[in-house]
Design a protein around this motif. Sequence first.
Motif, PDB file in Angstrom:
ATOM      1  N   MET A   1      55.191  25.535 -50.088  1.00  0.00           N
ATOM      2  CA  MET A   1      53.921  24.848 -50.295  1.00  0.00           C
ATOM      3  C   MET A   1      53.406  25.007 -51.719  1.00  0.00           C
ATOM      4  SD  MET A   1      53.121  23.170 -47.689  1.00  0.00           S
ATOM      5  CE  MET A   1      51.462  22.778 -48.215  1.00  0.00           C
ATOM      6  N   ARG A   2      53.892  26.029 -52.454  1.00  0.00           N
ATOM      7  CA  ARG A   2      53.390  26.248 -53.797  1.00  0.00           C
ATOM      8  C   ARG A   2      53.706  25.089 -54.732  1.00  0.00           C
ATOM      9  NH1 ARG A   2      54.874  32.647 -54.953  1.00  0.00           N
ATOM     10  NH2 ARG A   2      53.514  33.540 -53.350  1.00  0.00           N
ATOM     11  N   ASP A   3      54.840  24.440 -54.495  1.00  0.00           N
ATOM     12  CA  ASP A   3      55.256  23.354 -55.380  1.00  0.00           C
ATOM     13  C   ASP A   3      54.807  21.986 -54.883  1.00  0.00           C
ATOM     14  OD1 ASP A   3      58.353  25.094 -55.800  1.00  0.00           O
ATOM     15  OD2 ASP A   3      56.554  25.161 -57.048  1.00  0.00           O
ATOM     16  N   ALA A   4      54.098  21.948 -53.770  1.00  0.00           N
ATOM     17  CA  ALA A   4      53.670  20.661 -53.219  1.00  0.00           C
ATOM     18  C   ALA A   4      52.609  20.026 -54.095  1.00  0.00           C
ATOM     19  CB  ALA A   4      53.117  20.862 -51.807  1.00  0.00           C
ATOM     20  N   THR A   5      52.655  18.710 -54.208  1.00  0.00           N
ATOM     21  CA  THR A   5      51.605  18.007 -54.930  1.00  0.00           C
ATOM     22  C   THR A   5      50.349  18.002 -54.075  1.00  0.00           C
ATOM     23  OG1 THR A   5      52.172  15.870 -53.966  1.00  0.00           O
ATOM     24  CG2 THR A   5      53.319  16.489 -56.000  1.00  0.00           C
ATOM     25  N   MET A   6      49.214  17.708 -54.719  1.00  0.00           N
ATOM     26  CA  MET A   6      47.963  17.679 -53.965  1.00  0.00           C
ATOM     27  C   MET A   6      48.007  16.613 -52.885  1.00  0.00           C
ATOM     28  SD  MET A   6      44.027  17.335 -55.324  1.00  0.00           S
ATOM     29  CE  MET A   6      44.126  18.875 -56.196  1.00  0.00           C
ATOM     30  N   GLU A   7      48.668  15.490 -53.176  1.00  0.00           N
ATOM     31  CA  GLU A   7      48.761  14.413 -52.184  1.00  0.00           C
ATOM     32  C   GLU A   7      49.521  14.880 -50.948  1.00  0.00           C
ATOM     33  OE1 GLU A   7      49.856   9.674 -51.941  1.00  0.00           O
ATOM     34  OE2 GLU A   7      50.467  10.865 -53.668  1.00  0.00           O
ATOM     35  N   ASN A   8      50.644  15.588 -51.164  1.00  0.00           N
ATOM     36  CA  ASN A   8      51.410  16.096 -50.039  1.00  0.00           C
ATOM     37  C   ASN A   8      50.640  17.153 -49.266  1.00  0.00           C
ATOM     38  OD1 ASN A   8      53.603  14.477 -50.576  1.00  0.00           O
ATOM     39  ND2 ASN A   8      54.609  15.985 -51.890  1.00  0.00           N
ATOM     40  N   LEU A   9      49.874  17.973 -49.998  1.00  0.00           N
ATOM     41  CA  LEU A   9      49.074  19.008 -49.344  1.00  0.00           C
ATOM     42  C   LEU A   9      48.026  18.379 -48.443  1.00  0.00           C
ATOM     43  CD1 LEU A   9      48.184  21.921 -48.972  1.00  0.00           C
ATOM     44  CD2 LEU A   9      46.776  21.689 -51.038  1.00  0.00           C
ATOM     45  N   ILE A  10      47.363  17.327 -48.935  1.00  0.00           N
ATOM     46  CA  ILE A  10      46.353  16.643 -48.142  1.00  0.00           C
ATOM     47  C   ILE A  10      46.981  16.030 -46.903  1.00  0.00           C
ATOM     48  CG2 ILE A  10      44.696  14.732 -48.128  1.00  0.00           C
ATOM     49  CD1 ILE A  10      44.386  15.232 -51.163  1.00  0.00           C
ATOM     50  N   SER A  11      48.148  15.400 -47.072  1.00  0.00           N
ATOM     51  CA  SER A  11      48.829  14.790 -45.932  1.00  0.00           C
ATOM     52  C   SER A  11      49.195  15.835 -44.889  1.00  0.00           C
ATOM     53  CB  SER A  11      50.090  14.061 -46.419  1.00  0.00           C
ATOM     54  OG  SER A  11      49.760  13.017 -47.300  1.00  0.00           O
ATOM     55  N   PHE A  12      49.662  16.995 -45.375  1.00  0.00           N
ATOM     56  CA  PHE A  12      50.068  18.058 -44.462  1.00  0.00           C
ATOM     57  C   PHE A  12      48.877  18.586 -43.668  1.00  0.00           C
ATOM     58  CE2 PHE A  12      50.849  22.585 -43.597  1.00  0.00           C
ATOM     59  CZ  PHE A  12      52.013  22.484 -42.853  1.00  0.00           C
ATOM     60  N   ARG A  13      47.696  18.630 -44.301  1.00  0.00           N
ATOM     61  CA  ARG A  13      46.512  19.178 -43.656  1.00  0.00           C
ATOM     62  C   ARG A  13      45.725  18.140 -42.865  1.00  0.00           C
ATOM     63  NH1 ARG A  13      46.316  24.860 -43.936  1.00  0.00           N
ATOM     64  NH2 ARG A  13      47.041  25.551 -45.977  1.00  0.00           N
ATOM     65  N   SER A  14      46.096  16.896 -42.948  1.00  0.00           N
ATOM     66  CA  SER A  14      45.292  15.824 -42.376  1.00  0.00           C
ATOM     67  C   SER A  14      45.358  15.803 -40.853  1.00  0.00           C
ATOM     68  CB  SER A  14      45.763  14.469 -42.910  1.00  0.00           C
ATOM     69  OG  SER A  14      47.008  14.131 -42.341  1.00  0.00           O
ATOM     70  N   PRO A  15      44.298  15.292 -40.200  1.00  0.00           N
ATOM     71  CA  PRO A  15      44.301  15.145 -38.747  1.00  0.00           C
ATOM     72  C   PRO A  15      45.456  14.281 -38.265  1.00  0.00           C
ATOM     73  CG  PRO A  15      42.088  14.873 -39.626  1.00  0.00           C
ATOM     74  CD  PRO A  15      43.020  14.902 -40.805  1.00  0.00           C
ATOM     75  N   LYS A  16      45.817  13.253 -39.048  1.00  0.00           N
ATOM     76  CA  LYS A  16      46.916  12.370 -38.656  1.00  0.00           C
ATOM     77  C   LYS A  16      48.212  13.164 -38.545  1.00  0.00           C
ATOM     78  CE  LYS A  16      48.697   9.422 -41.601  1.00  0.00           C
ATOM     79  NZ  LYS A  16      48.885   8.236 -42.468  1.00  0.00           N
ATOM     80  N   TYR A  17      48.460  14.039 -39.513  1.00  0.00           N
ATOM     81  CA  TYR A  17      49.661  14.874 -39.466  1.00  0.00           C
ATOM     82  C   TYR A  17      49.654  15.729 -38.205  1.00  0.00           C
ATOM     83  CZ  TYR A  17      53.108  18.421 -40.689  1.00  0.00           C
ATOM     84  OH  TYR A  17      54.199  19.261 -40.675  1.00  0.00           O
ATOM     85  N   HIS A  18      48.513  16.338 -37.911  1.00  0.00           N
ATOM     86  CA  HIS A  18      48.412  17.223 -36.747  1.00  0.00           C
ATOM     87  C   HIS A  18      48.670  16.453 -35.451  1.00  0.00           C
ATOM     88  CE1 HIS A  18      47.086  20.750 -34.490  1.00  0.00           C
ATOM     89  NE2 HIS A  18      46.393  19.921 -33.719  1.00  0.00           N
ATOM     90  N   PHE A  19      48.025  15.290 -35.318  1.00  0.00           N
ATOM     91  CA  PHE A  19      48.204  14.505 -34.100  1.00  0.00           C
ATOM     92  C   PHE A  19      49.645  14.025 -33.941  1.00  0.00           C
ATOM     93  CE2 PHE A  19      43.619  14.287 -33.820  1.00  0.00           C
ATOM     94  CZ  PHE A  19      43.392  14.189 -32.455  1.00  0.00           C
ATOM     95  N   ARG A  20      50.238  13.539 -35.036  1.00  0.00           N
ATOM     96  CA  ARG A  20      51.588  12.978 -34.952  1.00  0.00           C
ATOM     97  C   ARG A  20      52.672  14.052 -34.865  1.00  0.00           C
ATOM     98  NH1 ARG A  20      51.568   8.034 -39.436  1.00  0.00           N
ATOM     99  NH2 ARG A  20      50.261   6.585 -38.263  1.00  0.00           N
ATOM    100  N   ASN A  21      52.602  15.060 -35.739  1.00  0.00           N
ATOM    101  CA  ASN A  21      53.703  16.009 -35.863  1.00  0.00           C
ATOM    102  C   ASN A  21      53.555  17.258 -35.004  1.00  0.00           C
ATOM    103  OD1 ASN A  21      53.421  14.380 -38.473  1.00  0.00           O
ATOM    104  ND2 ASN A  21      55.450  15.240 -38.711  1.00  0.00           N
TER     105      ASN A  21
END
Length: 233
Positions: A1-21
């Motif tokens: 996660m240290r090398d993740a871009t802010m966009e990827n970090l937001i996607s990973f933390r998003s409700p959509k990610y949680h519901f889908r994945n």
Amino acid sequence: MRDATMENLISFRSPKYHFRNVLGRKAWHIGPLFLINKDKAQRRKDASIDENECLKWLDTKKPNSIVYVCFGSIANFPDSQLRDIAIGLEASGQHFIWVVKKSKEDEDEWLPEGFEKRMEGKGLIIREAVTAGVPMVIWPIAAEQFYNEKLVTEILKIGVPISAKKWLRLIGDTVKWEAVEKGVKKIMVGEEAEEMRNKAKVLSQLAKSAVEKGGSSYSDLDALIVELASHKH
């Protein structure tokens, strides 16, 4: 996660990610909807200051030098809390615009004596009941706002908490003027403030891109329409 871009970090933390994945459910992430309307929002007619006067005042200030204070139209603070906010803003030494749910007639009941005179040219108070890319001082009042505080301060790191801990209906926890002063200074002055401001600008651009054609929000809305249409019969 240290090398993740802010966009990827937001996607990973998003409700959509949680519901889908995580939950394995369908989800469509749509918004922020207010960015879709490109027209300027019209102020309510009961505002004490019109748009031109406000913009004229802002034009006399340097970029990134104004603190905007607004708690929306639902939260109701007692006069004692509004007084602490006023004292904290004055003590911070920063320029500000403060939208507050009070009329001109009852200003003497909550403003510190001589406050508006001392703040001439430095602070602008808009009395009305109403709304970036900027860092924030987070003051949760009720409901999911305490989760929003964690998102903004601990995950996105574009804001600072102001020590409000309790959910007390629509009034919120009591916050002393010293906490207001500390929070305002922290987002306005120093290297940490500049770092938060830069992160907020990146997030602002990501939000704008999401609602444009081809963006994640735009595509999810299309996908939702297709999904609903498939159940038409």
